[in-house]
Scaffold this active site. Structure first.
Site, PDB file in Angstrom:
ATOM      1  CE  LYS A  40      -3.562  -2.049   3.016  1.00 48.04           C
ATOM      2  NZ  LYS A  40      -4.176  -1.902   4.362  1.00 48.04           N
ATOM      3  N   GLY A  41       2.067   1.153   0.523  1.00 50.18           N
ATOM      4  CA  GLY A  41       2.878   2.332   0.825  1.00 50.18           C
ATOM      5  C   GLY A  41       3.074   3.323  -0.314  1.00 50.18           C
ATOM      6  CD  GLU A  96       8.536  -0.786  -2.464  1.00 46.28           C
ATOM      7  OE1 GLU A  96       7.430  -0.249  -2.305  1.00 46.28           O
ATOM      8  OE2 GLU A  96       8.779  -1.962  -2.156  1.00 46.28           O
ATOM      9  CG  ASP A  97       6.707   2.223   0.358  1.00 46.33           C
ATOM     10  OD1 ASP A  97       7.451   1.325  -0.081  1.00 46.33           O
ATOM     11  OD2 ASP A  97       5.876   2.011   1.262  1.00 46.33           O
ATOM     12  CG  ASP A 100      14.160  -2.095   5.479  1.00 46.68           C
ATOM     13  OD1 ASP A 100      15.118  -1.441   5.916  1.00 46.68           O
ATOM     14  OD2 ASP A 100      13.532  -2.913   6.180  1.00 46.68           O
ATOM     15  CE  LYS A 128      14.094   2.310   6.648  1.00 45.00           C
ATOM     16  NZ  LYS A 128      13.519   1.404   7.650  1.00 45.00           N
ATOM     17  CB  VAL A 150      10.695   6.740   7.973  1.00 47.42           C
ATOM     18  CG1 VAL A 150      12.067   7.209   8.425  1.00 47.42           C
ATOM     19  CG2 VAL A 150      10.809   5.874   6.723  1.00 47.42           C
ATOM     20  CG  ASP A 156       1.870   0.867   7.515  1.00 46.29           C
ATOM     21  OD1 ASP A 156       2.819   0.611   6.755  1.00 46.29           O
ATOM     22  OD2 ASP A 156       1.277   0.001   8.178  1.00 46.29           O
ATOM     23  NE  ARG A 162      -1.163   2.237   4.965  1.00 50.51           N
ATOM     24  CZ  ARG A 162      -0.167   1.404   4.683  1.00 50.51           C
ATOM     25  NH1 ARG A 162       0.882   1.834   4.018  1.00 50.51           N
ATOM     26  NH2 ARG A 162      -0.214   0.147   5.061  1.00 50.51           N
TER      27      ARG A 162
HETATM   28  P1  IMP Z   1      12.243  -4.785   1.984  1.00 45.70           P
HETATM   29  O1  IMP Z   1      11.760  -6.007   1.279  1.00 45.70           O
HETATM   30  O2  IMP Z   1      12.918  -5.106   3.291  1.00 45.70           O
HETATM   31  O3  IMP Z   1      13.089  -3.871   1.141  1.00 45.70           O
HETATM   32  O4  IMP Z   1      10.953  -4.038   2.482  1.00 45.70           O
HETATM   33  C1  IMP Z   1      10.285  -3.153   1.736  1.00 45.70           C
HETATM   34  C2  IMP Z   1       8.926  -2.855   2.349  1.00 45.70           C
HETATM   35  O5  IMP Z   1       8.950  -2.881   3.795  1.00 45.70           O
HETATM   36  C3  IMP Z   1       8.536  -1.448   1.965  1.00 45.70           C
HETATM   37  O6  IMP Z   1       7.859  -1.420   0.756  1.00 45.70           O
HETATM   38  C4  IMP Z   1       7.669  -1.032   3.142  1.00 45.70           C
HETATM   39  O7  IMP Z   1       6.354  -1.466   2.912  1.00 45.70           O
HETATM   40  C5  IMP Z   1       8.246  -1.783   4.312  1.00 45.70           C
HETATM   41  N1  IMP Z   1       9.190  -0.912   5.064  1.00 45.70           N
HETATM   42  C6  IMP Z   1      10.528  -1.026   5.135  1.00 45.70           C
HETATM   43  N2  IMP Z   1      11.077  -0.069   5.898  1.00 45.70           N
HETATM   44  C7  IMP Z   1      10.040   0.691   6.312  1.00 45.70           C
HETATM   45  C8  IMP Z   1       9.947   1.879   7.153  1.00 45.70           C
HETATM   46  O8  IMP Z   1      10.932   2.442   7.651  1.00 45.70           O
HETATM   47  N3  IMP Z   1       8.697   2.376   7.352  1.00 45.70           N
HETATM   48  C9  IMP Z   1       7.584   1.807   6.808  1.00 45.70           C
HETATM   49  N4  IMP Z   1       7.614   0.711   6.024  1.00 45.70           N
HETATM   50  C10 IMP Z   1       8.831   0.167   5.792  1.00 45.70           C
HETATM   51 MG    MG Z   2       5.924  -1.167   0.408  1.00 47.78          MG
END
Ligand code: IMP
Ligand code: MG
Length: 176
Positions: A40-41, A96-97, A100, A128, A150, A156, A162
């Protein structure tokens, strides 16, 4: 009560999206783009971004769930909703929002690459770099931010925050 420390202001975010949109318009030079936002982000980001791009734009959505704890993704990615549109021969731009660990995107890049798009790139508002667990290419990044949780501007914590116009670091205050 958790506290919110402002990290990126509404003005900073909007100026960055102007900049990203200008780069995208130049790079795609009038070709059609299929924006695929990861719910959703990304819903706030894609709404602002798509309105700054050219005329030949389509928007689609995917939603994945990853099983992990509330604030960390496990890397096991499952579709809750796949795209409605065929990617074949299209310039697919994943929206993508935040990147991470990179696991969600690495998985989607690999999978979507098999659907024979003309091109496949990623735009992420936030990244990040210190949190990366798997290497993944992100062609367009708005802001590199520190490895902290964040919220705001689509992001969220347990579905809250959000709707903030800015991005803030969420700190859980220690329980007394
Ligand atoms: P990844 O697979 O670890 O890169 O995660 C990506 C997803 O985790 C993002 O699309 C977000 O939905 C969620 N996410 C990761 N870090 C944060 C944060 O700091 N705040 C909110 N959502 C996060
Ligand atoms: Mg996301």
């Amino acid at each position: 009560m958790p506290t919110l420390d402002a990290l990126l202001s509404e003005d900073q975010i909007q100026a960055k999206i102007d900049e990203l949109a200008a780069r995208l318009r130049a790079d795609y030079s009038g070709e059609s783009i299929l924006l695929v936002a990861i719910l959703k982000g990304s819903f706030v980001f894609v709404a602002d971004l798509c309105r700054r791009l050219g005329e030949d734009i389509e928007v689609d959505f995917v939603q994945v769930s990853s099983y992990g704890d509330e604030h960390r993704s496990s890397g096991v990615v499952k579709f809750k909703k796949d795209a409605d549109t065929s990617f074949e021969g299209r310039n697919v731009l994943l929206v993508e929002d935040i990147v991470d660990t990179g696991r969600t995107l690495a998985h989607l890049r690999e999978l979507f690459g098999t659907r024979r798009p003309k091109s496949l790139r990623v735009v992420a508002l936030l990244s990040k770099p210190e949190a990366r667990a798997v290497p993944v290419e992100v062609e367009y990044v708005g802001f590199d931010i520190p490895n902290e949780y964040v919220v705001g501007y689509g992001l969220d914590s347990a579905e809250r925050y959000r709707n903030l116009r800015y991005v803030a670091v969420l700190r859980e205050s220690p329980t007394p």
